[in-house]
Scaffold this motif. Structure first.
Motif, mmCIF file in Angstrom:
data_model
loop_
_atom_site.group_PDB
_atom_site.id
_atom_site.type_symbol
_atom_site.label_atom_id
_atom_site.label_comp_id
_atom_site.label_asym_id
_atom_site.label_seq_id
_atom_site.Cartn_x
_atom_site.Cartn_y
_atom_site.Cartn_z
ATOM 1 N N UNK A 284 0.834 -1.195 0.000
ATOM 2 C CA UNK A 284 0.000 0.000 0.000
ATOM 3 C C UNK A 284 0.867 1.242 0.000
ATOM 4 N N UNK A 285 0.738 2.053 -1.044
ATOM 5 C CA UNK A 285 1.631 3.201 -1.216
ATOM 6 C C UNK A 285 0.915 4.229 -2.072
ATOM 7 N N UNK A 286 0.711 5.450 -1.561
ATOM 8 C CA UNK A 286 -0.007 6.455 -2.350
ATOM 9 C C UNK A 286 0.340 7.850 -1.872
ATOM 10 N N UNK A 287 0.684 8.708 -2.825
ATOM 11 C CA UNK A 287 0.850 10.115 -2.537
ATOM 12 C C UNK A 287 -0.515 10.792 -2.514
ATOM 13 N N UNK A 288 -0.657 11.783 -1.650
ATOM 14 C CA UNK A 288 -1.906 12.537 -1.577
ATOM 15 C C UNK A 288 -2.026 13.424 -2.815
ATOM 16 N N UNK A 330 -6.027 4.408 -1.366
ATOM 17 C CA UNK A 330 -6.560 5.304 -2.396
ATOM 18 C C UNK A 330 -7.021 6.588 -1.726
ATOM 19 N N UNK A 331 -6.413 7.696 -2.089
ATOM 20 C CA UNK A 331 -6.825 9.008 -1.585
ATOM 21 C C UNK A 331 -8.009 9.525 -2.404
ATOM 22 N N UNK A 333 -9.668 12.460 -4.311
ATOM 23 C CA UNK A 333 -9.136 13.658 -4.954
ATOM 24 C C UNK A 333 -9.954 14.898 -4.628
ATOM 25 N N UNK A 334 -11.117 14.714 -3.968
ATOM 26 C CA UNK A 334 -12.041 15.826 -3.808
ATOM 27 C C UNK A 334 -12.409 16.132 -2.364
ATOM 28 N N UNK A 335 -11.980 15.316 -1.411
ATOM 29 C CA UNK A 335 -12.246 15.588 0.000
ATOM 30 C C UNK A 335 -11.127 14.976 0.829
ATOM 31 N N UNK A 336 -11.053 15.349 2.088
ATOM 32 C CA UNK A 336 -9.964 14.911 2.961
ATOM 33 C C UNK A 336 -10.272 13.530 3.541
ATOM 34 N N UNK A 337 -10.252 12.538 2.681
ATOM 35 C CA UNK A 337 -10.524 11.163 3.069
ATOM 36 C C UNK A 337 -9.632 10.230 2.257
ATOM 37 N N UNK A 338 -9.488 9.008 2.750
ATOM 38 C CA UNK A 338 -8.762 7.987 2.007
ATOM 39 C C UNK A 338 -9.369 6.625 2.297
ATOM 40 N N UNK A 339 -9.234 5.727 1.329
ATOM 41 C CA UNK A 339 -9.762 4.365 1.458
ATOM 42 C C UNK A 339 -8.606 3.380 1.561
ATOM 43 N N UNK A 340 -8.796 2.362 2.392
ATOM 44 C CA UNK A 340 -7.804 1.310 2.578
ATOM 45 C C UNK A 340 -8.481 -0.024 2.320
ATOM 46 N N UNK A 341 -7.839 -0.871 1.520
ATOM 47 C CA UNK A 341 -8.332 -2.229 1.310
ATOM 48 C C UNK A 341 -7.444 -3.207 2.063
ATOM 49 N N UNK A 342 -8.051 -4.318 2.490
ATOM 50 C CA UNK A 342 -7.376 -5.244 3.391
ATOM 51 C C UNK A 342 -7.261 -6.643 2.790
ATOM 52 N N UNK A 343 -6.125 -7.260 3.091
ATOM 53 C CA UNK A 343 -5.941 -8.666 2.785
ATOM 54 C C UNK A 343 -6.344 -9.481 3.996
ATOM 55 N N UNK A 344 -5.357 -10.113 4.660
ATOM 56 C CA UNK A 344 -5.653 -10.813 5.912
ATOM 57 C C UNK A 344 -5.995 -9.773 6.953
ATOM 58 N N UNK A 345 -7.230 -9.819 7.449
ATOM 59 C CA UNK A 345 -7.701 -8.761 8.326
ATOM 60 C C UNK A 345 -7.882 -9.198 9.753
ATOM 61 N N UNK A 346 -8.635 -8.388 10.457
ATOM 62 C CA UNK A 346 -8.958 -8.641 11.851
ATOM 63 C C UNK A 346 -9.927 -9.819 11.941
#
Length: 436
Positions: A284-288, A330-331, A333-346
Motif C-alpha cells: 500500500x503506497x499512495x501520494x496525496x 486510495x486518496x 481527490x475531492x475531500x480529505x478522506x482515504x480508502x484502505x483495502x485489506x488482505x488478511x484482516x482482523x
C-alpha cells in the motif's frame, strides 16, 4: 464501630449539603459542623471535631473562622458561576451529542473473474482515465470491460506467463507485466501491440507510467530491481532507476520492509533521499493528490499499520494500527478522506474496505465480510468517486465511496501536518500576530 457511627452521623445530618452551588447574590456560606441529634441534643465528640478540623485544614480554611468568603474580586478559592455553567453545559452537550455512525457500503456492481490470481504482490486491475476501460488480468489473459460494451479479451501473445500487474498511461496504452518477466505494451485506441520486452531476471510485480508521459514506464521486479522502460514503437531500452507516483519524487515499497524516497528531478541520475522502515512488506503506497509531499504507506501482515510521511523532510507525521494487512491505499481527490483495502484482516471484525478521514483518521465507511475473502488490489475510477477492487473469491466489485464529491476541490489547511515548521515549509500561513 467508630467508623460506622461517624458514617451514620453524616447520613443523619441536615441543614447543609456536601457540594454547595455558588450563587452570586449570596455573600457568604457558613460551614456547619455535624451535630448529633440524640434525645438530649448532645454536642459533637472530640473525635468528630478532630475529623472536621482535618477537613477544614485540607481545604485551607482558617480554623478560627469557618466562613467561606465569596468575593468577585477574590483570586483564591473563587468559584466561577460562568465556569460551572459552561462546564455543566459542555457535559450536557457531550451526553446529548450523537456519535456519527459508521456507514456500511455495498457494491453497486459485481463481476465474475474466474482465474484471478490469489497473490498479495499482484496488481490485477487498472482503470483508464482516457476511455474508461477497466482491465482485469485473469490467468495469462487480459480482459477489457466497459459498462456499455461488456468485456472482451485482448489479442495478446499467449506464450507468456500469468499476468501479475497492469497499468494505463495517459495516452491509453496498457502495460501488462507477467510472472515470467515479460512486459507487453498494448495500444487500446489502435487495438495493437506496441512493444514487448522480456526481463529475464525475475517476475514483474508492479508498473506505473510517468505522469503525463506516453513512453516512460517504471517497472519493478520481485528481487528489487526498478527499471525505466522507453516504450517506443517496437523498441524498449532499460535504465535501472526507481518507479514514481509523481513528477519530482519517487517512492518505492518493497519486500525488505522499507520505503525509499528518491529525487527524480533528473531521471538520468536519481538521488536517494530517505529510507522509511516498516515491520513487513509494503504494498500500500499512495501520494496525496492535493498535497504532493504527503505520502501514505501501509504494511503487510506483521505490520498492519498505516503511516503518514512528509516526504520533503522524511518526517513521519502519524501512524495507526488498522488490524489488517494493507493491500492498497486510495486518496480521495475531492475531500480529505482515504480508502484502505485489506488482505488478511482482523479475525474479530474482518473488513474488505474502510474509508477514513484525514488527518483525524476517523472511520466513516466500512465494508465487512463474513468469509475468508481478501482484497488483492484496488484502483480508483476516472472521476475519483468510486473504486474497483479484485478479491480472492474471483470477483471484481465496484463501490461508490465519494458520491457528490467529484466537483469539489481540496487544499491544505493549517495544522494538517501537525507541525508549524512543516506548515511553513509547505507555504501554509498561520493567522496570528507578527513578531517584530
Amino acid at each position: 464501630m467508630a467508623v460506622n457511627r461517624r458514617q451514620a452521623a453524616v447520613r443523619k445530618r441536615t441543614g447543609w449539603d456536601r457540594f454547595i452551588p455558588v450563587i452570586p447574590s449570596v455573600a457568604s456560606f457558613k460551614l456547619h459542623s455535624a451535630t448529633q441529634k440524640g434525645n438530649g441534643g448532645n454536642s459533637q465528640t472530640e473525635e468528630q471535631k478532630d475529623h472536621w478540623d482535618a477537613i477544614a485544614e485540607a481545604l485551607e480554611f482558617r480554623p478560627l473562622n469557618k466562613i467561606l468568603q465569596y468575593s468577585l474580586n477574590s483570586q483564591r478559592h473563587m468559584l466561577s458561576t460562568t465556569g460551572l455553567k459552561g462546564s455543566f453545559q459542555s457535559r450536557k452537550t457531550l451526553k446529548q451529542k450523537k456519535t456519527k455512525k459508521i456507514r456500511n457500503s455495498v457494491p453497486y456492481r459485481s463481476l465474475d473473474a474466474p482465474g484471478l490470481l490469489n497473490d498479495y504482490y499482484c496488481t490485477l486491475v487498472a482503470w483508464s482515465t482516457v476511455s474508461g476501460h477497466l482491465a482485469v488480468g485473469l490467468g495469462s489473459q487480459v480482459f477489457l470491460w466497459t459498462e456499455y460494451d461488456g468485456s472482451h479479451v485482448l489479442p495478446l501473445p499467449d506464450d507468456y506467463g500469468p499476468v501479475s500487474c497492469l497499468a494505463f498511461s495517459c495516452s491509453n496504452v496498457l502495460a501488462v507485466g507477467r510472472k515470467d518477466g515479460s512486459i507487453t505494451c498494448y495500444d487500446v485506441n489502435n487495438s495493437c501491440t506496441r512493444s514487448i520486452y522480456v526481463h529475464v531476471d525475475a517476475a514483474v510485480c508492479c508498473a506505473a507510467w510517468l505522469p503525463q508521459s506516453e513512453t516512460e514506464l517504471f517497472v519493478g521486479d520481485e528481487i528489487g530491481n526498478v527499471m525505466l522502460l522507453k516504450a517506443d514503437e517496437g523498441d524498449c531500452s532499460m535504465h535501472r532507476i526507481a518507479f514514481s507516483p509523481d513528477l519530482t519524487q519517487l517512492a518505492i515499497g518493497g519486500n525488505d520492509n522499507m520505503v525509499t524516497i528518491w529525487d527524480i528531478t533528473d531521471l538520468s541520475s536519481p538521488l536517494l533521499q530517505y529510507r522509511m522502515m516498516h515491520r513487513a512488506a509494503v504494498k500500500g503506497l499512495a501520494f496525496c493528490p492535493w498535497i504532493p509531499s504527503l505520502l501514505a504507506t501501509g504494511g503487510g501482515t506483521h505490520d498492519r499499520t498505516i503511516r503518514f510521511w512528509h516526504t520533503r523532510s522524511g518526517t513521519m507525521l502519524d501512524s495507526y494500527n488498522v488490524k489488517g494487512q494493507i493491500t492498497s491505499i486510495i486518496w480521495s481527490r475531492h475531500c480529505k478522506q482515504l480508502a484502505i483495502t485489506f488482505g488478511f484482516g482482523n479475525h474479530e471484525k474482518p473488513l474488505l474496505v474502510s474509508v477514513y478521514t484525514f488527518p483525524k483518521f476517523r472511520p466513516l465507511i466500512q465494508v465487512p465480510t463474513d468469509s475468508a475473502c481478501r482484497v488483492i488490489s484496488a484502483v480508483p475510477s476516472p472521476d475519483g468517486g468510486c473504486i474497483c477492487m479484485a478479491s480472492t473469491d474471483e470477483t471484481v466489485r465496484f463501490f461508490e465511496l465519494w458520491p457528490g464529491f467529484t466537483n469539489r476541490t481540496t487544499t491544505p489547511q493549517v495544522g494538517m501536518f501537525g507541525s508549524d515548521i512543516i506548515d511553513m515549509l509547505e507555504g501554509i500561513e498561520k493567522q496570528g500576530e507578527v513578531i517584530r
